[in-house]
Scaffold this motif. Structure first.
Motif, PDB file in Angstrom:
ATOM      1  N   LEU A 106       0.822  -1.202   0.000  1.00 50.46           N
ATOM      2  CA  LEU A 106       0.000   0.000   0.000  1.00 50.46           C
ATOM      3  C   LEU A 106       0.863   1.262   0.000  1.00 50.46           C
ATOM      4  N   GLN A 107       1.900   1.276   0.832  1.00 52.10           N
ATOM      5  CA  GLN A 107       2.742   2.461   0.935  1.00 52.10           C
ATOM      6  C   GLN A 107       3.671   2.631  -0.268  1.00 52.10           C
ATOM      7  N   GLN A 108       3.748   1.619  -1.118  1.00 51.77           N
ATOM      8  CA  GLN A 108       4.610   1.698  -2.301  1.00 51.77           C
ATOM      9  C   GLN A 108       3.806   1.931  -3.584  1.00 51.77           C
ATOM     10  N   LEU A 109       2.504   2.128  -3.437  1.00 49.78           N
ATOM     11  CA  LEU A 109       1.646   2.338  -4.604  1.00 49.78           C
ATOM     12  C   LEU A 109       2.004   3.665  -5.263  1.00 49.78           C
ATOM     13  N   MET A 110       2.242   3.634  -6.562  1.00 46.39           N
ATOM     14  CA  MET A 110       2.688   4.810  -7.304  1.00 46.39           C
ATOM     15  C   MET A 110       1.690   5.163  -8.412  1.00 46.39           C
ATOM     16  N   PRO A 111       1.727   6.424  -8.877  1.00 43.46           N
ATOM     17  CA  PRO A 111       0.855   6.814  -9.987  1.00 43.46           C
ATOM     18  C   PRO A 111       1.032   5.922 -11.216  1.00 43.46           C
ATOM     19  N   GLN A 112       2.270   5.473 -11.450  1.00 38.23           N
ATOM     20  CA  GLN A 112       2.525   4.614 -12.611  1.00 38.23           C
ATOM     21  C   GLN A 112       1.731   3.311 -12.539  1.00 38.23           C
ATOM     22  N   HIS A 113       1.561   2.804 -11.317  1.00 40.73           N
ATOM     23  CA  HIS A 113       0.774   1.577 -11.149  1.00 40.73           C
ATOM     24  C   HIS A 113      -0.673   1.793 -11.586  1.00 40.73           C
ATOM     25  N   LEU A 114      -1.219   2.940 -11.198  1.00 44.10           N
ATOM     26  CA  LEU A 114      -2.603   3.243 -11.560  1.00 44.10           C
ATOM     27  C   LEU A 114      -2.749   3.453 -13.053  1.00 44.10           C
ATOM     28  N   GLN A 115      -1.776   4.143 -13.641  1.00 43.59           N
ATOM     29  CA  GLN A 115      -1.839   4.373 -15.078  1.00 43.59           C
ATOM     30  C   GLN A 115      -1.811   3.058 -15.842  1.00 43.59           C
ATOM     31  N   LYS A 116      -0.981   2.122 -15.367  1.00 44.81           N
ATOM     32  CA  LYS A 116      -0.903   0.800 -15.995  1.00 44.81           C
ATOM     33  C   LYS A 116      -2.246   0.079 -15.875  1.00 44.81           C
ATOM     34  N   LEU A 117      -2.865   0.194 -14.714  1.00 45.28           N
ATOM     35  CA  LEU A 117      -4.178  -0.426 -14.502  1.00 45.28           C
ATOM     36  C   LEU A 117      -5.196   0.133 -15.488  1.00 45.28           C
ATOM     37  N   TYR A 118      -5.291   1.459 -15.589  1.00 47.45           N
ATOM     38  CA  TYR A 118      -6.289   2.078 -16.447  1.00 47.45           C
ATOM     39  C   TYR A 118      -6.057   1.726 -17.914  1.00 47.45           C
ATOM     40  N   ASN A 119      -4.789   1.790 -18.340  1.00 47.34           N
ATOM     41  CA  ASN A 119      -4.477   1.454 -19.732  1.00 47.34           C
ATOM     42  C   ASN A 119      -4.824   0.004 -20.042  1.00 47.34           C
ATOM     43  N   GLY A 120      -4.522  -0.872 -19.081  1.00 45.42           N
ATOM     44  CA  GLY A 120      -4.812  -2.289 -19.284  1.00 45.42           C
ATOM     45  C   GLY A 120      -6.298  -2.576 -19.388  1.00 45.42           C
ATOM     46  N   GLU A 121      -7.101  -1.905 -18.568  1.00 50.97           N
ATOM     47  CA  GLU A 121      -8.543  -2.120 -18.609  1.00 50.97           C
ATOM     48  C   GLU A 121      -9.140  -1.605 -19.909  1.00 50.97           C
ATOM     49  N   LEU A 122      -8.613  -0.497 -20.402  1.00 50.80           N
ATOM     50  CA  LEU A 122      -9.090   0.020 -21.684  1.00 50.80           C
ATOM     51  C   LEU A 122      -8.757  -0.934 -22.823  1.00 50.80           C
ATOM     52  N   LYS A 123      -7.553  -1.526 -22.775  1.00 52.09           N
ATOM     53  CA  LYS A 123      -7.151  -2.482 -23.814  1.00 52.09           C
ATOM     54  C   LYS A 123      -8.012  -3.745 -23.780  1.00 52.09           C
ATOM     55  N   LYS A 124      -8.511  -4.082 -22.584  1.00 53.27           N
ATOM     56  CA  LYS A 124      -9.387  -5.255 -22.461  1.00 53.27           C
ATOM     57  C   LYS A 124     -10.763  -4.999 -23.058  1.00 53.27           C
ATOM     58  N   GLY A 125     -11.047  -3.743 -23.338  1.00 57.17           N
ATOM     59  CA  GLY A 125     -12.336  -3.414 -23.937  1.00 57.17           C
ATOM     60  C   GLY A 125     -13.316  -2.740 -23.007  1.00 57.17           C
ATOM     61  N   TYR A 126     -12.898  -2.453 -21.767  1.00 55.76           N
ATOM     62  CA  TYR A 126     -13.791  -1.756 -20.854  1.00 55.76           C
ATOM     63  C   TYR A 126     -13.989  -0.313 -21.330  1.00 55.76           C
ATOM     64  N   ALA A 127     -15.185   0.184 -21.149  1.00 58.83           N
ATOM     65  CA  ALA A 127     -15.507   1.549 -21.570  1.00 58.83           C
ATOM     66  C   ALA A 127     -14.776   2.556 -20.690  1.00 58.83           C
ATOM     67  N   PRO A 128     -14.406   3.713 -21.240  1.00 61.91           N
ATOM     68  CA  PRO A 128     -13.764   4.749 -20.430  1.00 61.91           C
ATOM     69  C   PRO A 128     -14.568   5.105 -19.179  1.00 61.91           C
ATOM     70  N   GLN A 129     -15.895   5.103 -19.281  1.00 61.47           N
ATOM     71  CA  GLN A 129     -16.730   5.422 -18.124  1.00 61.47           C
ATOM     72  C   GLN A 129     -16.535   4.401 -17.015  1.00 61.47           C
ATOM     73  N   THR A 130     -16.413   3.116 -17.381  1.00 60.78           N
ATOM     74  CA  THR A 130     -16.192   2.071 -16.387  1.00 60.78           C
ATOM     75  C   THR A 130     -14.853   2.261 -15.694  1.00 60.78           C
ATOM     76  N   VAL A 131     -13.814   2.545 -16.474  1.00 59.28           N
ATOM     77  CA  VAL A 131     -12.482   2.746 -15.892  1.00 59.28           C
ATOM     78  C   VAL A 131     -12.474   3.993 -15.007  1.00 59.28           C
ATOM     79  N   LYS A 132     -13.246   4.987 -15.376  1.00 58.82           N
ATOM     80  CA  LYS A 132     -13.353   6.184 -14.541  1.00 58.82           C
ATOM     81  C   LYS A 132     -14.004   5.845 -13.206  1.00 58.82           C
ATOM     82  N   HIS A 133     -14.975   4.943 -13.220  1.00 56.98           N
ATOM     83  CA  HIS A 133     -15.588   4.496 -11.968  1.00 56.98           C
ATOM     84  C   HIS A 133     -14.568   3.757 -11.102  1.00 56.98           C
ATOM     85  N   VAL A 134     -13.706   2.954 -11.732  1.00 53.74           N
ATOM     86  CA  VAL A 134     -12.639   2.265 -10.996  1.00 53.74           C
ATOM     87  C   VAL A 134     -11.748   3.297 -10.303  1.00 53.74           C
ATOM     88  N   HIS A 135     -11.409   4.350 -11.034  1.00 55.94           N
ATOM     89  CA  HIS A 135     -10.588   5.433 -10.481  1.00 55.94           C
ATOM     90  C   HIS A 135     -11.271   6.062  -9.260  1.00 55.94           C
TER      91      HIS A 135
END
Length: 321
Positions: A106-135
């Motif tokens: 938890l204390q090592q979580l970085m912005p890059q980790h989140l960016q990787k998550l969002y990019n990966g979910e978009l590549k899987k086909g999730y809608a931008p709105q869904t990924v925004k809800h994850v955020h």
């Protein structure tokens, strides 16, 4: 000045006016959190002590994102959320966030980790709105982690969620609405569609109406609840989210006439069902008196009526006036 608060922890005011919550987090270590008001500081101590009582390792540097989110979801988020929202949070956390970020400390979580998550979910086909809800779910969880002193910052603040293009909502114009209502004449749910078009009420509010909420004499109704079917939980009745949502609405002569005919039709259904009828006071119900499921209304009633009227691709009608 100092103040004890529901267990270990002290609240005092600094010379600069800020309030300090000094909390014992384990092995005699003290953690200091700073707030603008005394009330916020006291609340933080209560929340932290509540988590400690539940076995959450507040001071552990080895606490993984998965452990934190699972505990936060169950002990902190669930009591605050409506059942439908909780299920959505649960899906985002277990299906999308934890598989990618769960093993990170938890204390090592970085912005890059989140960016990787969002990019990966978009590549899987999730809608931008869904990924925004994850955020948003992550931001809310890490906001609490920051207040409790588990992290030094909310890394979500350093990451932009995906851009969500605005879609123009399709609504029936005056001519289409009149044509649609003509098509619904004699339909078992005619009164529902008349109310939808003339009051602007939401689907859950319409299905949550009870006869006690209506006054034929004053032609007014009260929005007091919503009803929806949520998986294995069945039908869940909830109060409006805000005070503004709990409101009084005037309805038209057209709606009054439709509701009067609807009540007569419902009385006939009650007589036909006999002992099988479950009187619960719903204005719109099935042939046994139980609440209507929104999905069934859309599939079995609204969409066929749209097709009959030569209209397609519209949501449940609401007033355009």
């Amino acid at each position: 000045m100092g103040k004890r608060a529901n267990g270990e922890g002290t609240v005092y005011q600094r010379k600069d006016g800020r309030w300090t919550a000094a909390i014992t987090v384990g092995q005699g270590k003290r953690k200091y959190l700073y707030f603008a008001t005394q009330k916020e500081a006291v609340k933080a101590i209560r929340e932290v002590n509540n988590l400690k009582d539940q076995g959450v390792m507040l001071a552990s540097k080895d606490q993984a994102v998965a452990f934190f989110l699972e505990t936060w979801l169950q002990d902190t988020a669930q009591p605050r959320l409506r059942p439908k929202t909780y299920i959505r949070y649960q899906r985002y956390i277990y299906q999308q966030i934890i598989p990618t970020l769960g093993n990170i400390k938890l204390q090592q979580l970085m912005p890059q980790h989140l960016q990787k998550l969002y990019n990966g979910e978009l590549k899987k086909g999730y809608a931008p709105q869904t990924v925004k809800h994850v955020h948003r779910v992550l931001h809310r969880a890490l906001h609490d982690a920051l207040r409790w002193g588990l992290v030094a910052r909310n890394v979500c603040d350093a990451v932009d969620p995906p851009y969500v293009p605005r879609k123009e909502m399709q609504v029936l114009n005056a001519g289409q609405a009149k044509h649609f209502l003509h098509t619904t004449q004699g339909d078992p749910l005619e009164a529902l569609y008349v109310l939808a078009l003339t009051t602007g009420m939401r689907q859950g509010e319409l299905l949550g109406l009870k006869w006690e909420d209506l006054s034929f004499e004053t032609k007014r109704l009260q929005v007091r609840r919503t009803v929806s079917r949520i998986g294995k939980m069945g039908f869940v009745v909830s109060e409006p989210k805000t005070v503004k949502g709990r409101r009084n609405i005037s309805f038209t002569d057209l709606a009054l006439e439709a509701l009067q005919h609807h009540k007569i039709r419902q009385h006939e259904l009650r007589l036909k069902a006999g002992a099988d009828w479950k009187e619960q006071g719903w204005v719109f119900c099935n042939q046994r008196g139980n609440p209507l499921e929104a999905g069934n209304v859309l599939r079995r009633s609204f969409k066929p009526l749209l097709n009959k009227a030569g209209l397609t691709g519209y949501p449940l009608p609401r007033s355009t006036a």
